[in-house]
Design a protein around this motif. Structure first.
Motif, mmCIF file in Angstrom:
data_model
loop_
_atom_site.group_PDB
_atom_site.id
_atom_site.type_symbol
_atom_site.label_atom_id
_atom_site.label_comp_id
_atom_site.label_asym_id
_atom_site.label_seq_id
_atom_site.Cartn_x
_atom_site.Cartn_y
_atom_site.Cartn_z
ATOM 1 N N TYR A 1 0.835 -1.197 0.000
ATOM 2 C CA TYR A 1 0.000 0.000 0.000
ATOM 3 C C TYR A 1 0.871 1.248 0.000
ATOM 4 O O TYR A 1 2.075 1.198 0.246
ATOM 5 C CB TYR A 1 -0.918 0.018 1.229
ATOM 6 N N SER A 2 0.224 2.378 -0.269
ATOM 7 C CA SER A 2 0.896 3.671 -0.234
ATOM 8 C C SER A 2 -0.051 4.705 0.358
ATOM 9 O O SER A 2 -1.255 4.692 0.096
ATOM 10 C CB SER A 2 1.303 4.103 -1.640
ATOM 11 N N LEU A 3 0.536 5.617 1.146
ATOM 12 C CA LEU A 3 -0.238 6.738 1.698
ATOM 13 C C LEU A 3 0.308 8.066 1.181
ATOM 14 O O LEU A 3 0.068 9.110 1.770
ATOM 15 C CB LEU A 3 -0.178 6.711 3.233
ATOM 16 N N GLN A 4 1.023 8.028 0.093
ATOM 17 C CA GLN A 4 1.658 9.230 -0.449
ATOM 18 C C GLN A 4 0.612 10.236 -0.906
ATOM 19 O O GLN A 4 -0.433 9.883 -1.455
ATOM 20 C CB GLN A 4 2.559 8.848 -1.623
ATOM 21 N N ASN A 5 0.911 11.519 -0.673
ATOM 22 C CA ASN A 5 0.034 12.625 -1.073
ATOM 23 C C ASN A 5 -1.363 12.509 -0.451
ATOM 24 O O ASN A 5 -2.355 12.939 -1.041
ATOM 25 C CB ASN A 5 -0.089 12.691 -2.600
ATOM 26 N N ASP A 6 -1.420 11.911 0.762
ATOM 27 C CA ASP A 6 -2.681 11.761 1.495
ATOM 28 C C ASP A 6 -3.701 10.936 0.721
ATOM 29 O O ASP A 6 -4.917 11.058 0.947
ATOM 30 C CB ASP A 6 -3.281 13.133 1.845
ATOM 31 N N GLU A 7 -3.231 10.105 -0.177
ATOM 32 C CA GLU A 7 -4.107 9.195 -0.907
ATOM 33 C C GLU A 7 -3.783 7.761 -0.499
ATOM 34 O O GLU A 7 -2.638 7.435 -0.211
ATOM 35 C CB GLU A 7 -3.927 9.359 -2.413
ATOM 36 N N VAL A 8 -4.811 6.920 -0.493
ATOM 37 C CA VAL A 8 -4.622 5.518 -0.137
ATOM 38 C C VAL A 8 -4.675 4.696 -1.424
ATOM 39 O O VAL A 8 -5.697 4.660 -2.107
ATOM 40 C CB VAL A 8 -5.703 5.034 0.846
ATOM 41 N N ASN A 9 -3.554 4.076 -1.761
ATOM 42 C CA ASN A 9 -3.462 3.278 -2.971
ATOM 43 C C ASN A 9 -2.895 1.903 -2.644
ATOM 44 O O ASN A 9 -2.233 1.715 -1.616
ATOM 45 C CB ASN A 9 -2.574 3.961 -4.007
ATOM 46 N N ILE A 10 -3.125 0.963 -3.532
ATOM 47 C CA ILE A 10 -2.661 -0.401 -3.313
ATOM 48 C C ILE A 10 -2.097 -0.962 -4.609
ATOM 49 O O ILE A 10 -2.540 -0.597 -5.709
ATOM 50 C CB ILE A 10 -3.816 -1.295 -2.786
ATOM 51 N N TRP B 1 -0.790 0.960 -9.546
ATOM 52 C CA TRP B 1 -1.414 1.321 -8.284
ATOM 53 C C TRP B 1 -2.891 1.610 -8.499
ATOM 54 O O TRP B 1 -3.272 2.225 -9.489
ATOM 55 C CB TRP B 1 -0.731 2.538 -7.667
ATOM 56 N N LEU B 2 -3.717 1.146 -7.553
ATOM 57 C CA LEU B 2 -5.158 1.366 -7.616
ATOM 58 C C LEU B 2 -5.600 2.130 -6.374
ATOM 59 O O LEU B 2 -5.128 1.856 -5.266
ATOM 60 C CB LEU B 2 -5.903 0.032 -7.684
ATOM 61 N N PRO B 3 -6.525 3.078 -6.541
ATOM 62 C CA PRO B 3 -7.001 3.833 -5.369
ATOM 63 C C PRO B 3 -7.961 2.998 -4.520
ATOM 64 O O PRO B 3 -8.705 2.155 -5.042
ATOM 65 C CB PRO B 3 -7.715 5.026 -6.001
ATOM 66 N N ILE B 4 -7.926 3.219 -3.222
ATOM 67 C CA ILE B 4 -8.876 2.607 -2.306
ATOM 68 C C ILE B 4 -9.885 3.677 -1.916
ATOM 69 O O ILE B 4 -9.494 4.779 -1.519
ATOM 70 C CB ILE B 4 -8.173 2.058 -1.052
ATOM 71 N N PRO B 5 -11.172 3.415 -2.034
ATOM 72 C CA PRO B 5 -12.189 4.445 -1.767
ATOM 73 C C PRO B 5 -12.356 4.712 -0.269
ATOM 74 O O PRO B 5 -13.373 4.366 0.356
ATOM 75 C CB PRO B 5 -13.458 3.857 -2.384
#
Length: 299
Positions: free
Chosen positions: A54-63, A71-75
């Motif tokens: 996962y990634s929390l970069q730029n205040d976005e949650v992606n996997i 990378w895909l966004p998590i809603p």
């Protein structure tokens, strides 16, 4: 004599010509210069060596499911993953608050406009992030402190949460699923109000709750062997040498045909520099525990 002088002159001339020819081809000296090295671009921060991360970069949650190639966004809002009583690092997810495997990605979080409207939820995906389902675990639950989610197989999983802390007391709850996390059922309460330190299940019937994190003098471990219908305090036989040293029980785990458990020294332990834990074993599925050996804290 003239021949010798002539020969030396020829050698000098040849040396000068060779220097003019080959010197420009030599590499420039780098002494006193900074090397011109460019780091490869990092798409997202990785927190594990697995293909799923996962990634929390730029205040976005992606996997990602392919080592960061895609990378895909998590809603879900990043802040929801840290709601409750938490003041740690927000660049990494809270330990044990998520599950990441090839076939199942799940994130435990808290959401609500006020403490009275707070809900504990799980968002998970079974198709590598293409679609997500949100499941309500508990409604009107106080802001959580301890949180843990895990699955032992493709069906059975557990969630342990605690909240509403007042000094050294709080509420704690255990939830189980038998359908891969689509529905959850709360177990009977342990009726212990000390602060939760850890917990977990070793099979669908056997689970544990460890209590006491504020200056404990001995571990307190409660066990269920009937899927949470009843909870009883386990007996931990600590040798006199280690009393008031090994004080906080960690979640037990299977080891061969018995159960094993590590007991740590707590936040202020200084025995052997605070770098060892006690390993205990149980042959009756967690009712009683006997000391086995010391182990390094990082094992």
């Amino acid at each position: 004599m003239k021949n010798v002088i002539f020969g030396i002159a020829v050698l000098i001339i040849v040396g000068q010509i060779a220097g003019l020819i080959f010197y420009p081809m030599s590499p420039k000296s780098t002494v006193g210069q900074e090397p011109n090295i460019q780091e490869p671009p990092i798409k997202q921060p990785l927190y594990a060596d697995e293909a799923v991360d996962y990634s929390l970069q730029n205040d976005e949650v992606n996997i990602t499911f392919d080592n960061g190639e895609n990378w895909l966004p998590i809603p879900i809002e990043k802040d929801a993953l840290f709601n409750g009583e938490y003041s740690g690092n927000r660049e990494e997810l809270i330990e044990n608050s998520y599950v990441l495997t090839e076939n199942h990605a799940a994130f435990l979080y808290s959401e609500g406009a006020s403490p009275e409207e707070n809900s504990i939820k799980l968002i998970h995906s079974f198709d590598k992030g293409k679609s997500w389902e949100e499941v309500i675990i508990a409604e009107d639950y106080p802001p959580i402190r301890f949180r843990k989610v895990a699955f032992l197989n493709d069906r059975f999983g557990y969630i342990i949460i605690s909240g509403d802390r007042t000094m050294s007391q709080e509420r704690s709850s255990v939830f189980l699923t038998l359908d891969s996390g689509n529905t959850w059922k709360e177990t009977n309460n342990s009726n212990v109000t000390r602060l939760v330190a850890d917990g977990g299940f070793t099979d669908e019937q056997t689970g544990f709750l460890s209590f006491g994190i504020l200056n404990p003098e001995q571990p307190e471990l409660h066990v269920t062997q009937d899927g949470g219908a009843t909870w009883n305090e386990a007996e931990i036989r600590i040798p006199a040498k280690y009393r008031k040293i090994f004080v906080i029980a960690e979640a037990p785990f299977k080891e061969g045909n018995q159960l094993a458990m590590l007991i740590n020294q707590g936040p202020s332990g200084d025995y052997a520099g605070g770098e060892v834990k006690g390993k205990f074993l149980s042959k009756d599925n967690g009712k009683t525990w006997a000391f086995s050996t010391e182990v390094q804290a990082n094992e």
